[in-house]
Design an enzyme around this catalytic site. Sequence first.
Site, PDB file in Angstrom:
ATOM      1  N   ILE A   1      32.336 109.903  85.052  1.00 38.43           N
ATOM      2  CA  ILE A   1      31.295 109.267  84.413  1.00 38.43           C
ATOM      3  C   ILE A   1      30.198 108.883  85.256  1.00 38.43           C
ATOM      4  CG2 ILE A   1      32.442 107.027  84.324  1.00 38.43           C
ATOM      5  CD1 ILE A   1      31.485 106.490  81.506  1.00 38.43           C
ATOM      6  N   CYS A   2      28.974 108.659  84.783  1.00 38.82           N
ATOM      7  CA  CYS A   2      27.929 108.134  85.494  1.00 38.82           C
ATOM      8  C   CYS A   2      27.027 107.412  84.512  1.00 38.82           C
ATOM      9  CB  CYS A   2      27.007 109.574  86.158  1.00 38.82           C
ATOM     10  SG  CYS A   2      26.301 110.375  84.687  1.00 38.82           S
ATOM     11  N   ARG A   3      25.632 107.487  84.834  1.00 44.92           N
ATOM     12  CA  ARG A   3      24.738 106.588  83.775  1.00 44.92           C
ATOM     13  C   ARG A   3      24.607 107.336  82.528  1.00 44.92           C
ATOM     14  NH1 ARG A   3      19.643 106.145  82.599  1.00 44.92           N
ATOM     15  NH2 ARG A   3      19.082 107.850  83.868  1.00 44.92           N
TER      16      ARG A   3
ATOM     17  N   GLY B   1      25.204 111.018  82.068  1.00 36.90           N
ATOM     18  CA  GLY B   1      26.124 112.058  81.949  1.00 36.90           C
ATOM     19  C   GLY B   1      25.365 113.353  82.830  1.00 36.90           C
TER      20      GLY B   1
ATOM     21  N   MET C   1      27.467 105.417  81.132  1.00 39.66           N
ATOM     22  CA  MET C   1      27.256 103.930  81.198  1.00 39.66           C
ATOM     23  C   MET C   1      26.278 103.179  80.595  1.00 39.66           C
ATOM     24  SD  MET C   1      30.412 103.057  82.430  1.00 39.66           S
ATOM     25  CE  MET C   1      30.117 101.178  82.427  1.00 39.66           C
TER      26      MET C   1
END
Length: 122
Positions: free
Chosen positions: A86-88, A90, A114
């Site tokens: 996961i990141c901010r 995608g 996120m």
Amino acid sequence: MKKLFVPLITILILTLAACSSDKSSYETIPLTDVTKKAEQGYIILDVREENEFAEGHIPNAQNKPLSQLQQDDFEQLSKEEKYVVICRSGNRSQTASEILEAEGYEVVNVAEGMSTWTGEIE
């Protein structure tokens, strides 16, 4: 001339489509499935930079910034584990998933990130 032009364009389009097709074998899941994957034993791997991770992350998530993965730094990761990446938003998680999969890690990418996570953070 027209009879030759149409088949050539068709071949060109099919060739370009084949070259750009996604060859990854990892799964991409919606954000709502992250908790379920964690319950199945996956480690949540947050690939945002350390300062972003420190601002808030999913409880028990592990941080390994994409920038480190791009420098072939896989320290603290195990090929014996399964990861939900996961990141901010995608984008970085997709790149990280491609890198990790190429290195032999079992990964699941999260389509979102996120920025739209509504669950608990620490």
